[in-house]
Design a protein around this motif. Sequence first.
Motif, PDB file in Angstrom:
ATOM      1  N   ILE A 228     -85.868 -94.726  28.668  1.00 42.11           N
ATOM      2  CA  ILE A 228     -86.363 -94.804  30.038  1.00 42.11           C
ATOM      3  C   ILE A 228     -87.512 -95.808  30.063  1.00 42.11           C
ATOM      4  N   TRP A 229     -88.029 -96.087  31.252  1.00 42.48           N
ATOM      5  CA  TRP A 229     -89.167 -96.993  31.347  1.00 42.48           C
ATOM      6  C   TRP A 229     -90.432 -96.287  30.849  1.00 42.48           C
ATOM      7  N   ILE A 230     -91.148 -96.935  29.956  1.00 41.71           N
ATOM      8  CA  ILE A 230     -92.433 -96.445  29.450  1.00 41.71           C
ATOM      9  C   ILE A 230     -93.494 -97.470  29.825  1.00 41.71           C
ATOM     10  N   ARG A 231     -94.465 -97.055  30.659  1.00 46.25           N
ATOM     11  CA  ARG A 231     -95.480 -97.980  31.159  1.00 46.25           C
ATOM     12  C   ARG A 231     -96.869 -97.521  30.691  1.00 46.25           C
ATOM     13  N   LEU A 232     -97.630 -98.413  30.063  1.00 49.24           N
ATOM     14  CA  LEU A 232     -98.926 -98.073  29.487  1.00 49.24           C
ATOM     15  C   LEU A 232    -100.078 -98.472  30.400  1.00 49.24           C
ATOM     16  N   HIS A 233    -100.968 -97.503  30.662  1.00 44.65           N
ATOM     17  CA  HIS A 233    -102.143 -97.746  31.491  1.00 44.65           C
ATOM     18  C   HIS A 233    -103.438 -97.488  30.716  1.00 44.65           C
ATOM     19  N   TYR A 234    -104.535 -98.096  31.205  1.00 44.42           N
ATOM     20  CA  TYR A 234    -105.880 -97.876  30.661  1.00 44.42           C
ATOM     21  C   TYR A 234    -105.944 -98.191  29.161  1.00 44.42           C
ATOM     22  N   GLU A 250     -89.095-106.410  22.337  1.00 45.57           N
ATOM     23  CA  GLU A 250     -87.814-105.826  21.910  1.00 45.57           C
ATOM     24  C   GLU A 250     -87.206-104.902  22.964  1.00 45.57           C
ATOM     25  N   GLY A 251     -87.927-104.680  24.065  1.00 50.00           N
ATOM     26  CA  GLY A 251     -87.396-103.829  25.115  1.00 50.00           C
ATOM     27  C   GLY A 251     -87.570-102.344  24.871  1.00 50.00           C
ATOM     28  N   LYS A 252     -88.391-101.979  23.892  1.00 49.79           N
ATOM     29  CA  LYS A 252     -88.593-100.553  23.585  1.00 49.79           C
ATOM     30  C   LYS A 252     -89.455 -99.887  24.666  1.00 49.79           C
ATOM     31  N   ILE A 253     -90.490-100.587  25.117  1.00 46.64           N
ATOM     32  CA  ILE A 253     -91.337-100.123  26.214  1.00 46.64           C
ATOM     33  C   ILE A 253     -91.477-101.269  27.209  1.00 46.64           C
ATOM     34  N   LEU A 254     -91.928-100.972  28.404  1.00 52.55           N
ATOM     35  CA  LEU A 254     -92.022-102.019  29.424  1.00 52.55           C
ATOM     36  C   LEU A 254     -93.010-103.115  29.026  1.00 52.55           C
ATOM     37  N   PRO A 255     -92.693-104.361  29.342  1.00 49.63           N
ATOM     38  CA  PRO A 255     -93.625-105.468  29.079  1.00 49.63           C
ATOM     39  C   PRO A 255     -94.724-105.483  30.131  1.00 49.63           C
ATOM     40  N   TYR A 256     -95.581-104.488  30.045  1.00 48.35           N
ATOM     41  CA  TYR A 256     -96.615-104.265  31.058  1.00 48.35           C
ATOM     42  C   TYR A 256     -97.829-103.684  30.357  1.00 48.35           C
ATOM     43  N   LEU A 257     -98.977-104.295  30.584  1.00 43.99           N
ATOM     44  CA  LEU A 257    -100.189-103.845  29.913  1.00 43.99           C
ATOM     45  C   LEU A 257    -101.337-103.808  30.921  1.00 43.99           C
ATOM     46  N   ASP A 258    -101.918-102.637  31.081  1.00 46.17           N
ATOM     47  CA  ASP A 258    -103.047-102.443  31.983  1.00 46.17           C
ATOM     48  C   ASP A 258    -104.317-102.412  31.135  1.00 46.17           C
ATOM     49  N   VAL A 259    -105.071-103.521  31.164  1.00 50.90           N
ATOM     50  CA  VAL A 259    -106.248-103.676  30.311  1.00 50.90           C
ATOM     51  C   VAL A 259    -107.488-103.870  31.187  1.00 50.90           C
ATOM     52  N   ARG A 395     -89.274-101.169  42.716  1.00 51.65           N
ATOM     53  CA  ARG A 395     -90.261-101.762  41.807  1.00 51.65           C
ATOM     54  C   ARG A 395     -89.551-102.364  40.602  1.00 51.65           C
ATOM     55  N   SER A 396     -90.120-103.444  40.097  1.00 47.60           N
ATOM     56  CA  SER A 396     -89.620-104.068  38.874  1.00 47.60           C
ATOM     57  C   SER A 396     -90.449-103.584  37.697  1.00 47.60           C
ATOM     58  N   THR A 397     -90.165-104.093  36.517  1.00 47.95           N
ATOM     59  CA  THR A 397     -90.958-103.730  35.335  1.00 47.95           C
ATOM     60  C   THR A 397     -92.414-104.147  35.499  1.00 47.95           C
ATOM     61  N   ALA A 398     -92.681-105.066  36.416  1.00 42.72           N
ATOM     62  CA  ALA A 398     -94.045-105.576  36.618  1.00 42.72           C
ATOM     63  C   ALA A 398     -94.852-104.758  37.616  1.00 42.72           C
ATOM     64  N   ASP A 399     -94.262-103.688  38.143  1.00 45.54           N
ATOM     65  CA  ASP A 399     -94.897-102.981  39.254  1.00 45.54           C
ATOM     66  C   ASP A 399     -95.072-101.492  38.973  1.00 45.54           C
ATOM     67  N   ALA A 400     -96.320-101.066  38.835  1.00 46.79           N
ATOM     68  CA  ALA A 400     -96.623 -99.639  38.749  1.00 46.79           C
ATOM     69  C   ALA A 400     -96.729 -99.081  40.162  1.00 46.79           C
ATOM     70  N   PRO A 401     -96.370 -97.815  40.363  1.00 45.31           N
ATOM     71  CA  PRO A 401     -96.428 -97.251  41.713  1.00 45.31           C
ATOM     72  C   PRO A 401     -97.851 -97.210  42.263  1.00 45.31           C
ATOM     73  N   ASP A 402     -97.963 -97.455  43.554  1.00 52.27           N
ATOM     74  CA  ASP A 402     -99.193 -97.335  44.335  1.00 52.27           C
ATOM     75  C   ASP A 402    -100.209 -98.458  44.127  1.00 52.27           C
ATOM     76  N   ILE A 403    -100.250 -99.094  42.967  1.00 46.78           N
ATOM     77  CA  ILE A 403    -101.304-100.074  42.699  1.00 46.78           C
ATOM     78  C   ILE A 403    -100.804-101.506  42.614  1.00 46.78           C
ATOM     79  N   ASP A 404     -99.505-101.709  42.392  1.00 42.41           N
ATOM     80  CA  ASP A 404     -98.964-103.065  42.256  1.00 42.41           C
ATOM     81  C   ASP A 404     -98.071-103.407  43.447  1.00 42.41           C
ATOM     82  N   GLY A 405     -97.355-104.510  43.312  1.00 50.19           N
ATOM     83  CA  GLY A 405     -96.488-104.952  44.390  1.00 50.19           C
ATOM     84  C   GLY A 405     -95.173-104.186  44.439  1.00 50.19           C
TER      85      GLY A 405
END
Length: 438
Positions: A228-234, A250-259, A395-405
Amino acid sequence: MLALTPKIGFVSLGCPKALVDSERILTQLRAQGYEIVPTYENANLVVVNTCGFIEDAVEESFDAISEALAENGKVIVTGCLGVKKTLLQKRYPNLLDITGPQDYAAVMTAIHKHLPAPTDPFTSLVPPQGIKLTPPHYAYLKISEGCNHKCTFCIIPSMRGKLVSRPVSEVLQEAEKLTHAGVKELLIISQDTSAYGVDVKYQPYQWRGRSIKTRLTELATALGELSIWIRLHYVYPYPHVDELIPLMAEGKILPYLDVPFQHANPRILKLMKRPACTEDNLERIQAWRKICPELTLRSTFIVGFPGETEKEFEELLDFLKTAELDRVGCFQYSPVEGAKANDLPNAIPKEVQQERWERFMKLQSVISASRLKKKVGKKMRVLVDEIQGNTAIARSTADAPDIDGKVIIADGKNLKPGMWAEVIIHKTDEYDLYGNLC
């Protein structure tokens, strides 16, 4: 004659971490036979889970408490604002009880005192994954409580305490339950996700017949097996964060990093008691994108911090131009009660803070629009959140709910929330993508 089921009204405020606290309380309430109702008039009492981080959040909490007292009269306050018990008691002498953040036992004790639980709870009413306040297709997964940082603008450690990591086996078991319940995206949250396991010296636990350390890289690797989609925050930019980028490639987790970088000037970062390695951060961003070109970078910044000069603010703008971050949030410095930064000299006037915030957001909107334009003509997989008339909001892989596009699908009327869809992007604006089904 059957006893009437006790009814609880619940108001949840604040960040996703507070939302998870609310979900845990609601799960316990349902397990003990309480009914959760959506209106004040039908509730026997109301629980308000508050936020106390910044001034606006405190005011929102005050408004919610006042409304609950006016509409119902029987109110228990919990959450971050609960640490200011004396203030709340003085302002609201009619509150039934006040408890602090993540103190689930104290909340339940207060509820039992004022509204006893049924003698025969209907535990079958609670689904295996617990009660969730998010849509069925995504959920927040909190991996730790508290924080060991001493950022001068923040009072979270004084409210939520030092870092306490959940055992990795417990986190993974919850993730499996959520997956089996139909969740398609897990948003991994904490106060400091990168520090996961530091407090327990990365203690290993058994999961699926093998030993896994209580450490972010190992956790992310295991979560990647759930498909499933795994999105990392903070995610603070510690050196070991570099280990996550190949997993994204490698597609193991979403290419998304909240830093949360917070600023770019070394002196301001030092005053904030934040890592002050702007040049290193720029080099790492470049290296991350080389390994994973699809990487989306989100960050937050503070403008108008006490003592911030015009030149130091312009350094922050230069950092934005060079880094070209995809998603950015910006806050004007707020003198949170109890924050050490309030004692710093040379407070920035509100009008200057506002002017800098506007310049910051204007620049970032241009950067965001430019980066989104590169996606025109591309095909992407999206997750549908809602349907509005003939249009689907996804939402795409680039979009977290409520805070992104969002991804707006013009011909998505036959889709349903929680469905996957393949779309072609044909237009963009500053923050959103527009497309049609393939």
